[in-house]
Design an enzyme around this catalytic site. Structure first.
Site, PDB file in Angstrom:
ATOM      1  N   GLU A 269       1.123   3.476  -2.920  1.00  0.00           N
ATOM      2  CA  GLU A 269       0.012   2.899  -4.031  1.00  0.00           C
ATOM      3  C   GLU A 269      -1.551   2.425  -2.976  1.00  0.00           C
ATOM      4  O   GLU A 269      -0.959   1.138  -2.090  1.00  0.00           O
ATOM      5  CB  GLU A 269       0.539   2.212  -4.801  1.00  0.00           C
ATOM      6  CG  GLU A 269      -0.848   2.088  -6.388  1.00  0.00           C
ATOM      7  CD  GLU A 269      -0.249   0.754  -6.417  1.00  0.00           C
ATOM      8  OE1 GLU A 269      -0.714   1.582  -8.105  1.00  0.00           O
ATOM      9  OE2 GLU A 269       0.741   0.509  -6.620  1.00  0.00           O
ATOM     10  N   LYS A 346      -2.600   6.525 -13.884  1.00  0.00           N
ATOM     11  CA  LYS A 346      -2.015   5.612 -13.771  1.00  0.00           C
ATOM     12  C   LYS A 346      -1.871   4.842 -14.853  1.00  0.00           C
ATOM     13  O   LYS A 346      -3.095   4.852 -15.535  1.00  0.00           O
ATOM     14  CB  LYS A 346      -1.607   4.469 -12.674  1.00  0.00           C
ATOM     15  CG  LYS A 346      -0.897   3.357 -12.795  1.00  0.00           C
ATOM     16  CD  LYS A 346      -1.182   1.901 -11.945  1.00  0.00           C
ATOM     17  CE  LYS A 346      -0.655   0.986 -12.044  1.00  0.00           C
ATOM     18  NZ  LYS A 346      -0.371   0.142 -10.617  1.00  0.00           N
ATOM     19  N   CYS A 380       3.608   2.579  -9.486  1.00  0.00           N
ATOM     20  CA  CYS A 380       4.066   0.973 -10.128  1.00  0.00           C
ATOM     21  C   CYS A 380       4.410   1.058 -11.329  1.00  0.00           C
ATOM     22  O   CYS A 380       5.826   1.241 -11.649  1.00  0.00           O
ATOM     23  CB  CYS A 380       2.906  -0.102  -8.701  1.00  0.00           C
ATOM     24  SG  CYS A 380       3.185  -1.320  -8.330  1.00  0.00           S
TER      25      CYS A 380
END
Length: 516
Positions: A269, A346, A380
């Site tokens: 990321e 995300k 993440c």
């Protein structure tokens, strides 16, 4: 002899048919009630042989969905949501001995072409080819509401139809197709007032059933490889002097992964923020995103060429991007070796991402079909929300990739522990790729901590500790592992625990809002 092509054909559904199926389902079931793209992807990924469309002069005019399941489950009372895994065909069992009829729909403008009969026939043919015991489903009984006062017990209504004392258009049609009712299931499909939410429990017994039932498809899609090799990169952030230097770093690791005949290579990321070290002064958040967005076209073109030239599928970390409406999203780009490019936004920005970069949460999560089976990406913090992984696995994902960026060990361990849980509860493989090093002149990229790894379920076919490969902390390196897809699917069906099969759909489910 005429060469004129057939006007109406029934064939296996393909991914390209999904928009047509979605549009038709909206017409059939009403606005907002049709299938979501993610649900159709799940059905196709889990059992491509069992999904059919009717195509009339190039237009999708019918859809038929099926999956395999154990007769022990199919012959007991159930609801539609429970048996179908809330529309994803998530309970498809390659070792099942019954074919379950999940849905048959026909476009209302094409209902005089006997499409329903064609679907029922092809279902019977599939059942016999698979050498299954029979076909089961819950059928509508749309005439029941008109006769509910006369027959308070819905079973009595069904018996009256079977005895030809009453007519019900759906039940009568299914009886003509050779099905027999074995009971009535109440609350089968809520929101069907004509049936008063009831359904006939229908069964067709395969007359060609053999003594030993042998379900032929083992992996669902016979094109799946036995093993997949994964390479995960632990990427060091350092000041660079040119964009060429950044690209050389990426190509170096891609070359290594390719030399080892890897199927996937994973980058972390926010690793493209290394490009901000080219600036001669620290940039504020908005300036930083505007500057990094300037690199987007070159980044995509470069990574796309790498994937094709090195013959490896690349999970391209994440790259913050400014949308046309001014929103800033953190996006993972996936570059497949066939030249196609996919994206995953995300969904859950962290508090610091919101504060420092004004990053907003994206929408949607779709499994990506690759030459090694369907995959999913969680970025993440997204991995710390179990609903996302479950949604991707319900669509058929066998492997989940997690590009991450954490500043110290506690943050890293949150991601790692959650990813291990995702691997166990979804019986899938999860690969993490993180950044190390530092970028002192880039806002919010001061320090990093990572131990990139490849995680497995915790069961006998896999590594003892559920870790297929690991890296030393805070060291620039690459880790590789071979992952067996057949072991994974076997564990799902007959492991010491069978988390996917044993879900209680009668008590709970993960239901995402339908978005196009």
């Amino acid at each position: 002899m005429s060469d004129k092509p057939a006007k109406l054909i029934v064939r296996n559904a393909k991914v390209r048919d999904i928009p047509g199926i979605m549009e038709m389902s909206e017409r059939v079931y009403g606005p907002g009630m049709g299938y979501a793209r993610s649900e159709l992807i799940g059905q196709l990924n889990r059992f491509p042989e069992g999904q059919f469309v009717a195509e009339y002069e190039g237009v999708i005019v019918g859809y038929c969905a099926t999956f395999m399941i154990s007769s022990d489950v199919a012959l007991k009372p159930h609801t539609w949501n429970e048996i179908t895994g809330v529309g994803f065909a998530a309970r498809h069992d390659p070792d099942g001995d019954m074919l379950y009829g999940m849905d048959v729909m026909v476009h209302p403008d094409y209902r005089r072409l006997r499409i329903g009969e064609r679907f029922y026939r092809i279902r019977r043919e599939l059942c016999q080819w698979l050498e299954l015991k029979g076909i089961v489903f819950g059928g509508r009984m749309p005439g029941y509401a008109r006769h509910a006062k006369e027959f308070p017990n819905p079973q009595d209504y069904v018996d009256a139809v079977v005895d030809q004392k009453l007519k019900d258009p759906v039940i009568n049609f299914q009886l003509r197709q050779g099905f027999k009712p074995i009971g009535v299931m109440k609350n089968y499909l809520l929101g069907d007032p004509k049936s008063k939410d009831c359904a006939t429990h229908m069964l067709w017994e395969n007359p060609l059933e053999q003594e030993k039932i042998k379900a032929k498809p083992g992996l669902g899609d016979t094109s799946l490889p036995e093993r997949v090799r994964i390479a995960t990169v632990q990427f060091q952030m350092r000041k660079i002097n040119s964009i060429d230097e950044f690209e050389q770093q990426i190509e170096y690791f891609t070359d290594i992964a390719s030399d080892y005949k890897s199927d996937f290579v994973v980058f972390p990321e926010l690793f493209t923020l290394q490009l901000l070290s080219l600036e001669h002064r620290p940039l504020g958040p908005i300036e930083s995103i505007e500057k990094i967005s300037e690199y987007t076209p070159r980044y995509i073109e470069f990574m796309e060429k790498l994937a094709v030239s090195y013959n490896v599928n690349i999970i391209g970390g994440t790259h913050p991007s400014m949308m046309e409406n001014g929103d800033i999203l953190n996006i993972s780009y996936v570059f497949l070796r066939d030249g196609s490019v996919h994206t995953q936004q995300k969904l859950h920005p962290t508090p610091s991402e919101r504060m420092w970069w004004n990053i907003k949460g994206g929408e949607g999560a779709l499994a990506i079909q690759t030459d090694c089976g369907p995959i999913g990406v969680m970025i993440c913090y997204d991995s710390e929300f179990p609903e996302l992984a479950r949604h991707l696995v319900d669509q058929g994902a066998l492997m989940l990739f997690v590009p991450f960026c954490t500043d110290e060990r506690r943050g890293y361990m949150r991601v790692r522990y959650c990813c291990q849980a995702r691997a166990v509860e979804n019986q899938c493989y999860v690969t993490l790729s993180g950044v190390v090093g530092n970028l002192p002149n880039v806002e919010n990229m001061d320090i990093h901590y990572a131990e990139s790894c490849i995680l497995t379920p915790s069961d006998f076919p896999f590594a003892r500790d559920g870790v297929a490969a690991d890296t030393a902390p805070n060291t620039e390196t690459i880790a590789l592992a071979d992952l067996s897809l057949s072991d994974l699917l076997t564990a799902r069906q007959s492991g010491a625990v069978q988390n996917l099969k044993d879900r209680r759909f009668d008590l709970y489910s993960v239901k995402w809002k339908k978005r196009r």
